[in-house]
Design a protein around this motif. Sequence first.
Motif, PDB file in Angstrom:
ATOM      1  N   ALA A  24     -33.996  -8.572  -1.982  1.00 47.77           N
ATOM      2  CA  ALA A  24     -35.298  -8.020  -1.611  1.00 47.77           C
ATOM      3  C   ALA A  24     -35.526  -6.824  -2.520  1.00 47.77           C
ATOM      4  O   ALA A  24     -34.577  -6.212  -3.016  1.00 47.77           O
ATOM      5  CB  ALA A  24     -35.338  -7.597  -0.151  1.00 47.77           C
TER       6      ALA A  24
ATOM      7  N   VAL B 149     -38.283 -11.192  -0.784  1.00 50.05           N
ATOM      8  CA  VAL B 149     -37.197 -11.261   0.196  1.00 50.05           C
ATOM      9  C   VAL B 149     -36.739 -12.714   0.347  1.00 50.05           C
ATOM     10  O   VAL B 149     -37.547 -13.603   0.576  1.00 50.05           O
ATOM     11  CB  VAL B 149     -37.654 -10.740   1.579  1.00 50.05           C
ATOM     12  CG1 VAL B 149     -36.514 -10.805   2.589  1.00 50.05           C
ATOM     13  CG2 VAL B 149     -38.215  -9.324   1.462  1.00 50.05           C
TER      14      VAL B 149
ATOM     15  N   SER C 216     -30.810 -12.035   7.302  1.00 49.73           N
ATOM     16  CA  SER C 216     -32.140 -11.522   6.955  1.00 49.73           C
ATOM     17  C   SER C 216     -32.503 -10.332   7.836  1.00 49.73           C
ATOM     18  O   SER C 216     -33.065  -9.344   7.351  1.00 49.73           O
ATOM     19  CB  SER C 216     -33.202 -12.617   7.038  1.00 49.73           C
ATOM     20  OG  SER C 216     -33.274 -13.146   8.332  1.00 49.73           O
TER      21      SER C 216
ATOM     22  N   ILE D 206     -33.242  -6.556   6.330  1.00 47.64           N
ATOM     23  CA  ILE D 206     -34.449  -5.769   6.609  1.00 47.64           C
ATOM     24  C   ILE D 206     -34.083  -4.476   7.344  1.00 47.64           C
ATOM     25  O   ILE D 206     -34.673  -3.420   7.088  1.00 47.64           O
ATOM     26  CB  ILE D 206     -35.497  -6.593   7.393  1.00 47.64           C
ATOM     27  CG1 ILE D 206     -35.877  -7.859   6.626  1.00 47.64           C
ATOM     28  CG2 ILE D 206     -36.738  -5.741   7.699  1.00 47.64           C
ATOM     29  CD1 ILE D 206     -36.395  -7.633   5.220  1.00 47.64           C
TER      30      ILE D 206
END
Length: 152
Positions: A68, A83, A95, A99
Amino acid sequence: MDLKVIEAHKNEYTISTDINKLDISSIHEFLSNDTDWSYNIPLETLTTSITNSLNFGLYYQEKQIGFARVISDYATIAYLGDVYVLRAYRGKGLSTWLITEIMAHPNLQGLRRWILLTDTADWLYKKFGFTCLPKPEIYLEKHNPKVYLKNK
Protein backbone atom coordinates in the motif's frame (compact mmCIF):
# COMPACT_ATOMS: atom_id res chain seq x y z
CA MET A 1 10.64 15.18 4.82
CA ASP A 2 12.81 12.36 6.10
CA LEU A 3 10.61 9.64 7.57
CA LYS A 4 11.84 7.08 10.06
CA VAL A 5 11.51 3.47 8.90
CA ILE A 6 8.82 1.69 10.89
CA GLU A 7 8.35 -2.07 11.11
CA ALA A 8 5.71 -4.24 12.72
CA HIS A 9 5.85 -8.00 13.13
CA LYS A 10 3.23 -10.67 13.59
CA ASN A 11 4.41 -14.29 13.56
CA GLU A 12 6.25 -14.72 10.24
CA TYR A 13 4.73 -11.57 8.72
CA THR A 14 6.26 -8.10 8.61
CA ILE A 15 5.00 -4.69 7.56
CA SER A 16 7.78 -2.23 6.77
CA THR A 17 8.03 1.31 5.45
CA ASP A 18 11.61 0.65 4.28
CA ILE A 19 11.58 1.53 0.58
CA ASN A 20 14.77 -0.51 0.10
CA LYS A 21 12.95 -3.73 1.04
CA LEU A 22 10.27 -3.34 -1.63
CA ASP A 23 10.26 -5.89 -4.43
CA ILE A 24 9.37 -3.43 -7.20
CA SER A 25 9.11 -6.15 -9.84
CA SER A 26 6.62 -8.10 -7.66
CA ILE A 27 4.55 -4.96 -7.06
CA HIS A 28 4.66 -4.16 -10.77
CA GLU A 29 3.63 -7.70 -11.70
CA PHE A 30 0.54 -7.51 -9.51
CA LEU A 31 -0.53 -3.95 -10.23
CA SER A 32 0.03 -4.11 -13.99
CA ASN A 33 -1.64 -7.50 -14.49
CA ASP A 34 -4.12 -8.15 -11.67
CA THR A 35 -5.81 -4.79 -11.07
CA ASP A 36 -8.16 -2.64 -13.05
CA TRP A 37 -6.87 0.63 -11.58
CA SER A 38 -3.22 0.15 -12.65
CA TYR A 39 -3.55 -2.32 -15.48
CA ASN A 40 -0.52 -2.09 -17.78
CA ILE A 41 1.19 0.60 -15.67
CA PRO A 42 4.73 1.12 -16.97
CA LEU A 43 7.49 0.10 -14.56
CA GLU A 44 9.02 3.59 -14.74
CA THR A 45 5.68 5.19 -13.78
CA LEU A 46 5.26 2.80 -10.86
CA THR A 47 8.82 3.43 -9.67
CA THR A 48 8.24 7.18 -9.72
CA SER A 49 5.00 6.78 -7.75
CA ILE A 50 6.78 4.68 -5.13
CA THR A 51 9.68 7.13 -4.88
CA ASN A 52 7.21 9.92 -4.10
CA SER A 53 5.04 8.06 -1.58
CA LEU A 54 5.13 6.63 1.91
CA ASN A 55 5.15 2.90 1.18
CA PHE A 56 4.04 -0.05 3.27
CA GLY A 57 5.37 -3.42 2.19
CA LEU A 58 3.76 -6.58 3.57
CA TYR A 59 6.04 -9.61 3.73
CA TYR A 60 5.81 -13.29 4.59
CA GLN A 61 9.29 -14.08 5.81
CA GLU A 62 11.25 -12.17 3.13
CA LYS A 63 8.70 -12.49 0.29
CA GLN A 64 6.61 -9.46 -0.66
CA ILE A 65 2.93 -10.46 -0.45
CA GLY A 66 1.22 -7.08 -0.19
CA PHE A 67 1.61 -3.38 -0.58
CA ALA A 68 0.00 0.00 0.00
CA ARG A 69 1.16 3.55 -0.44
CA VAL A 70 0.14 6.91 0.93
CA ILE A 71 0.51 10.25 -0.81
CA SER A 72 0.39 13.06 1.73
CA ASP A 73 1.52 16.51 2.79
CA TYR A 74 1.70 15.04 6.34
CA ALA A 75 -0.27 17.97 7.70
CA THR A 76 -3.76 18.08 6.23
CA ILE A 77 -4.49 15.31 3.73
CA ALA A 78 -3.55 11.78 2.66
CA TYR A 79 -4.51 9.57 -0.26
CA LEU A 80 -4.41 5.81 0.30
CA GLY A 81 -3.81 3.79 -2.84
CA ASP A 82 -2.51 0.64 -4.51
CA VAL A 83 -3.56 -1.51 -1.56
CA TYR A 84 -3.35 -5.26 -2.13
CA VAL A 85 -2.60 -8.62 -0.54
CA LEU A 86 -1.80 -11.52 -2.84
CA ARG A 87 -4.70 -13.97 -3.20
CA ALA A 88 -2.84 -16.86 -1.54
CA TYR A 89 -2.50 -14.80 1.65
CA ARG A 90 -6.01 -13.36 1.88
CA GLY A 91 -8.42 -14.38 4.63
CA LYS A 92 -5.76 -14.18 7.34
CA GLY A 93 -6.54 -10.68 8.61
CA LEU A 94 -3.48 -9.24 6.88
CA SER A 95 -5.33 -6.45 5.06
CA THR A 96 -6.88 -5.30 8.33
CA TRP A 97 -3.45 -5.37 9.98
CA LEU A 98 -1.92 -3.44 7.06
CA ILE A 99 -4.54 -0.68 7.23
CA THR A 100 -4.22 -0.57 11.03
CA GLU A 101 -0.48 0.06 10.70
CA ILE A 102 -1.01 2.71 8.03
CA MET A 103 -3.61 4.57 10.08
CA ALA A 104 -1.33 4.44 13.16
CA HIS A 105 1.74 5.83 11.38
CA PRO A 106 2.99 8.78 13.46
CA ASN A 107 3.38 11.11 10.46
CA LEU A 108 -0.23 10.52 9.40
CA GLN A 109 -1.96 11.68 12.57
CA GLY A 110 -4.24 14.71 12.89
CA LEU A 111 -5.01 14.94 9.18
CA ARG A 112 -8.17 16.75 8.14
CA ARG A 113 -8.96 14.35 5.29
CA TRP A 114 -8.14 10.89 3.99
CA ILE A 115 -9.06 9.96 0.43
CA LEU A 116 -9.51 6.47 -0.97
CA LEU A 117 -11.00 5.09 -4.16
CA THR A 118 -12.21 1.48 -4.13
CA ASP A 119 -14.86 -0.70 -5.63
CA THR A 120 -13.74 -3.96 -4.07
CA ALA A 121 -13.18 -3.66 -0.33
CA ASP A 122 -15.33 -0.93 1.17
CA TRP A 123 -16.12 -3.33 4.07
CA LEU A 124 -12.43 -3.15 5.07
CA TYR A 125 -12.08 0.61 4.94
CA LYS A 126 -15.37 1.28 6.72
CA LYS A 127 -13.82 -0.39 9.79
CA PHE A 128 -11.39 2.54 9.84
CA GLY A 129 -13.94 5.32 9.49
CA PHE A 130 -13.99 5.71 5.71
CA THR A 131 -17.45 6.58 4.40
CA CYS A 132 -19.07 7.25 1.06
CA LEU A 133 -18.99 10.87 -0.01
CA PRO A 134 -21.70 12.74 1.90
CA LYS A 135 -21.90 15.38 -0.85
CA PRO A 136 -20.73 13.74 -4.07
CA GLU A 137 -21.97 16.75 -6.01
CA ILE A 138 -18.96 18.76 -4.75
CA TYR A 139 -16.43 16.11 -5.76
CA LEU A 140 -14.68 16.69 -9.08
CA GLU A 141 -12.08 14.60 -10.82
CA LYS A 142 -10.11 14.41 -14.02
CA HIS A 143 -9.73 10.70 -14.72
CA ASN A 144 -8.10 8.89 -17.62
CA PRO A 145 -8.61 5.14 -17.06
CA LYS A 146 -6.88 4.28 -20.34
CA VAL A 147 -3.68 6.25 -19.71
CA TYR A 148 -1.50 3.11 -19.49
CA LEU A 149 -3.07 1.34 -22.47
CA LYS A 150 -1.26 3.64 -24.89
CA ASN A 151 1.96 1.93 -23.77
CA LYS A 152 0.87 -1.49 -25.05
